[in-house]
Design a protein around this motif. Sequence first.
Motif, PDB file in Angstrom:
ATOM      1  N   ALA A   1       7.427   4.444  -4.764  1.00 50.11           N
ATOM      2  CA  ALA A   1       6.547   3.326  -4.407  1.00 50.11           C
ATOM      3  C   ALA A   1       5.596   2.940  -5.525  1.00 50.11           C
ATOM      4  CB  ALA A   1       5.766   3.656  -3.138  1.00 50.11           C
ATOM      5  N   ASP A   2       5.139   3.897  -6.298  1.00 50.83           N
ATOM      6  CA  ASP A   2       4.169   3.619  -7.350  1.00 50.83           C
ATOM      7  C   ASP A   2       4.784   2.975  -8.594  1.00 50.83           C
ATOM      8  OD1 ASP A   2       5.512   6.142  -7.781  1.00 50.83           O
ATOM      9  OD2 ASP A   2       4.101   6.510  -9.412  1.00 50.83           O
ATOM     10  N   LEU A   3       6.116   2.867  -8.655  1.00 48.33           N
ATOM     11  CA  LEU A   3       6.776   2.362  -9.865  1.00 48.33           C
ATOM     12  C   LEU A   3       6.829   0.840  -9.943  1.00 48.33           C
ATOM     13  CD1 LEU A   3       9.729   4.903 -10.147  1.00 48.33           C
ATOM     14  CD2 LEU A   3       7.465   4.979 -11.243  1.00 48.33           C
ATOM     15  N   GLY A   4       6.680   0.166  -8.804  1.00 44.55           N
ATOM     16  CA  GLY A   4       6.685  -1.292  -8.808  1.00 44.55           C
ATOM     17  C   GLY A   4       8.050  -1.896  -9.105  1.00 44.55           C
ATOM     18  N   VAL A   5       9.125  -1.180  -8.773  1.00 43.79           N
ATOM     19  CA  VAL A   5      10.483  -1.684  -8.978  1.00 43.79           C
ATOM     20  C   VAL A   5      11.276  -1.514  -7.683  1.00 43.79           C
ATOM     21  CG1 VAL A   5      10.484  -1.160 -11.456  1.00 43.79           C
ATOM     22  CG2 VAL A   5      11.398   0.530  -9.829  1.00 43.79           C
ATOM     23  N   THR A   6      12.396  -2.195  -7.610  1.00 47.05           N
ATOM     24  CA  THR A   6      13.307  -2.054  -6.477  1.00 47.05           C
ATOM     25  C   THR A   6      14.354  -1.008  -6.812  1.00 47.05           C
ATOM     26  OG1 THR A   6      12.991  -4.368  -5.869  1.00 47.05           O
ATOM     27  CG2 THR A   6      14.964  -3.277  -5.012  1.00 47.05           C
ATOM     28  N   VAL A   7      14.488  -0.018  -5.948  1.00 49.23           N
ATOM     29  CA  VAL A   7      15.544   0.987  -6.095  1.00 49.23           C
ATOM     30  C   VAL A   7      16.517   0.758  -4.946  1.00 49.23           C
ATOM     31  CG1 VAL A   7      16.120   3.429  -6.243  1.00 49.23           C
ATOM     32  CG2 VAL A   7      13.941   2.613  -7.180  1.00 49.23           C
ATOM     33  N   GLU A   8      17.739   0.373  -5.286  1.00 46.13           N
ATOM     34  CA  GLU A   8      18.795   0.123  -4.302  1.00 46.13           C
ATOM     35  C   GLU A   8      19.562   1.417  -4.074  1.00 46.13           C
ATOM     36  OE1 GLU A   8      19.744  -2.560  -2.506  1.00 46.13           O
ATOM     37  OE2 GLU A   8      18.105  -3.790  -3.272  1.00 46.13           O
ATOM     38  N   VAL A   9      19.546   1.907  -2.850  1.00 45.79           N
ATOM     39  CA  VAL A   9      20.164   3.178  -2.504  1.00 45.79           C
ATOM     40  C   VAL A   9      21.393   2.915  -1.646  1.00 45.79           C
ATOM     41  CG1 VAL A   9      19.790   5.397  -1.360  1.00 45.79           C
ATOM     42  CG2 VAL A   9      17.882   4.261  -2.528  1.00 45.79           C
ATOM     43  N   LYS A  10      22.531   3.515  -2.028  1.00 46.27           N
ATOM     44  CA  LYS A  10      23.758   3.336  -1.254  1.00 46.27           C
ATOM     45  C   LYS A  10      24.512   4.656  -1.121  1.00 46.27           C
ATOM     46  CE  LYS A  10      23.839  -1.248  -0.802  1.00 46.27           C
ATOM     47  NZ  LYS A  10      22.429  -1.519  -0.808  1.00 46.27           N
ATOM     48  N   ASN A  11      24.810   5.009   0.123  1.00 46.46           N
ATOM     49  CA  ASN A  11      25.688   6.138   0.398  1.00 46.46           C
ATOM     50  C   ASN A  11      27.118   5.639   0.210  1.00 46.46           C
ATOM     51  OD1 ASN A  11      27.173   8.291   1.316  1.00 46.46           O
ATOM     52  ND2 ASN A  11      26.379   8.244   3.401  1.00 46.46           N
ATOM     53  N   GLN A  12      27.790   6.104  -0.829  1.00 47.80           N
ATOM     54  CA  GLN A  12      29.131   5.619  -1.144  1.00 47.80           C
ATOM     55  C   GLN A  12      30.165   5.991  -0.084  1.00 47.80           C
ATOM     56  OE1 GLN A  12      29.789   3.396  -3.931  1.00 47.80           O
ATOM     57  NE2 GLN A  12      27.646   3.336  -3.314  1.00 47.80           N
ATOM     58  N   ALA A  13      29.870   6.958   0.733  1.00 43.03           N
ATOM     59  CA  ALA A  13      30.780   7.318   1.824  1.00 43.03           C
ATOM     60  C   ALA A  13      30.829   6.239   2.899  1.00 43.03           C
ATOM     61  CB  ALA A  13      30.362   8.652   2.443  1.00 43.03           C
ATOM     62  N   ARG A  14      29.826   5.355   2.943  1.00 47.37           N
ATOM     63  CA  ARG A  14      29.716   4.322   3.981  1.00 47.37           C
ATOM     64  C   ARG A  14      30.130   2.928   3.540  1.00 47.37           C
ATOM     65  NH1 ARG A  14      25.556   2.252   5.908  1.00 47.37           N
ATOM     66  NH2 ARG A  14      26.309   2.108   8.027  1.00 47.37           N
ATOM     67  N   VAL A  15      30.356   2.689   2.262  1.00 44.09           N
ATOM     68  CA  VAL A  15      30.548   1.320   1.761  1.00 44.09           C
ATOM     69  C   VAL A  15      31.689   0.607   2.477  1.00 44.09           C
ATOM     70  CG1 VAL A  15      31.027  -0.093  -0.279  1.00 44.09           C
ATOM     71  CG2 VAL A  15      29.514   1.894  -0.464  1.00 44.09           C
ATOM     72  N   HIS A  16      32.766   1.314   2.742  1.00 47.13           N
ATOM     73  CA  HIS A  16      33.918   0.682   3.400  1.00 47.13           C
ATOM     74  C   HIS A  16      33.577   0.140   4.787  1.00 47.13           C
ATOM     75  CE1 HIS A  16      34.028   4.701   5.124  1.00 47.13           C
ATOM     76  NE2 HIS A  16      34.796   4.218   6.099  1.00 47.13           N
ATOM     77  N   LEU A  17      32.503   0.628   5.381  1.00 50.21           N
ATOM     78  CA  LEU A  17      32.116   0.195   6.721  1.00 50.21           C
ATOM     79  C   LEU A  17      31.452  -1.183   6.736  1.00 50.21           C
ATOM     80  CD1 LEU A  17      30.677   3.565   8.079  1.00 50.21           C
ATOM     81  CD2 LEU A  17      32.952   2.573   8.490  1.00 50.21           C
ATOM     82  N   TRP A  18      30.696  -1.522   5.673  1.00 50.62           N
ATOM     83  CA  TRP A  18      29.954  -2.784   5.669  1.00 50.62           C
ATOM     84  C   TRP A  18      30.462  -3.804   4.647  1.00 50.62           C
ATOM     85  CZ3 TRP A  18      27.921  -3.613   0.922  1.00 50.62           C
ATOM     86  CH2 TRP A  18      27.573  -2.503   0.150  1.00 50.62           C
ATOM     87  N   TYR A  19      31.192  -3.363   3.660  1.00 51.39           N
ATOM     88  CA  TYR A  19      31.619  -4.260   2.573  1.00 51.39           C
ATOM     89  C   TYR A  19      32.445  -5.457   3.075  1.00 51.39           C
ATOM     90  CZ  TYR A  19      33.035  -5.515  -2.185  1.00 51.39           C
ATOM     91  OH  TYR A  19      33.235  -6.176  -3.377  1.00 51.39           O
ATOM     92  N   PRO A  20      33.439  -5.250   3.927  1.00 54.57           N
ATOM     93  CA  PRO A  20      34.244  -6.404   4.367  1.00 54.57           C
ATOM     94  C   PRO A  20      33.420  -7.492   5.056  1.00 54.57           C
ATOM     95  CG  PRO A  20      35.392  -4.372   4.894  1.00 54.57           C
ATOM     96  CD  PRO A  20      33.998  -3.990   4.442  1.00 54.57           C
ATOM     97  N   GLN A  21      32.456  -7.097   5.875  1.00 52.36           N
ATOM     98  CA  GLN A  21      31.602  -8.093   6.536  1.00 52.36           C
ATOM     99  C   GLN A  21      30.736  -8.825   5.527  1.00 52.36           C
ATOM    100  OE1 GLN A  21      29.514  -5.984   9.695  1.00 52.36           O
ATOM    101  NE2 GLN A  21      30.152  -7.622  11.082  1.00 52.36           N
ATOM    102  N   ARG A  22      30.203  -8.099   4.575  1.00 48.74           N
ATOM    103  CA  ARG A  22      29.273  -8.706   3.616  1.00 48.74           C
ATOM    104  C   ARG A  22      29.983  -9.566   2.576  1.00 48.74           C
ATOM    105  NH1 ARG A  22      24.733  -5.572   0.015  1.00 48.74           N
ATOM    106  NH2 ARG A  22      23.939  -7.424  -1.014  1.00 48.74           N
ATOM    107  N   PHE A  23      31.156  -9.123   2.107  1.00 51.10           N
ATOM    108  CA  PHE A  23      31.833  -9.822   1.015  1.00 51.10           C
ATOM    109  C   PHE A  23      33.167 -10.447   1.409  1.00 51.10           C
ATOM    110  CE2 PHE A  23      29.054  -6.747  -1.153  1.00 51.10           C
ATOM    111  CZ  PHE A  23      28.322  -7.624  -1.939  1.00 51.10           C
ATOM    112  N   GLY A  24      33.633 -10.203   2.631  1.00 52.66           N
ATOM    113  CA  GLY A  24      34.876 -10.804   3.080  1.00 52.66           C
ATOM    114  C   GLY A  24      36.123 -10.214   2.444  1.00 52.66           C
ATOM    115  N   LEU A  25      36.001  -9.023   1.876  1.00 58.25           N
ATOM    116  CA  LEU A  25      37.128  -8.372   1.213  1.00 58.25           C
ATOM    117  C   LEU A  25      37.246  -6.936   1.696  1.00 58.25           C
ATOM    118  CD1 LEU A  25      36.210  -9.586  -2.375  1.00 58.25           C
ATOM    119  CD2 LEU A  25      38.115 -10.440  -1.010  1.00 58.25           C
TER     120      LEU A  25
END
Length: 185
Positions: A86-110
């Motif tokens: 929180a003190d760094l003033g930047v955005t840290v994008e966190v992704k569990n790679q084990a879950r990507v297949h669950l949301w990627y098709p809805q988000r990107f259509g692929l």
Amino acid sequence: MALSASGLIDAALTNPINVTLLERLPSLSLPQCVLTAGCLYQAWWNRQAGLPPHWGVKDYDLFYFDHDLSWEAEDRVIRQVAALTADLGVTVEVKNQARVHLWYPQRFGLAYPQLNSSREGVDRYLVACTCVAIDVVSGELYAPFGLNELDHGLLRCNPLTPQPELFAGKAESYRARWPWLTLID
């Protein structure tokens, strides 16, 4: 002299945010945790362009691999990382790679394959030379396509992710910031 793993790590560590993230993240004990993407390779391109190492870095990507596929588990990690940074003033994008297949098709259509590791997530970036990561525990660089194309600013569609339209958009966004980058077939 060709870009080496230590050369890319040295360039990435000129960005103090990367240094701080690599110091703090091991305390979370996230499985297969890597710092990846633009915060690393952009430091190299910025060095070549005479720009500050953090210039153009939109966010700091953190991959990990947890077999708990629930959104609640990933959200807990996202909140832990947010509190830690929180003190760094930047955005840290966190992704569990084990879950990507669950949301990627809805988000990107692929379709997206179920991955078996964080490294497999790094392997799938649209632009081959941007497939780089630093293990937050060992400090080891992972670069499945090597560093030659990154060193020479050569943008090639990743053969593991053959999506020409998405690749073209990503490559042009890079060329808008670093005009000397070159598209290759």
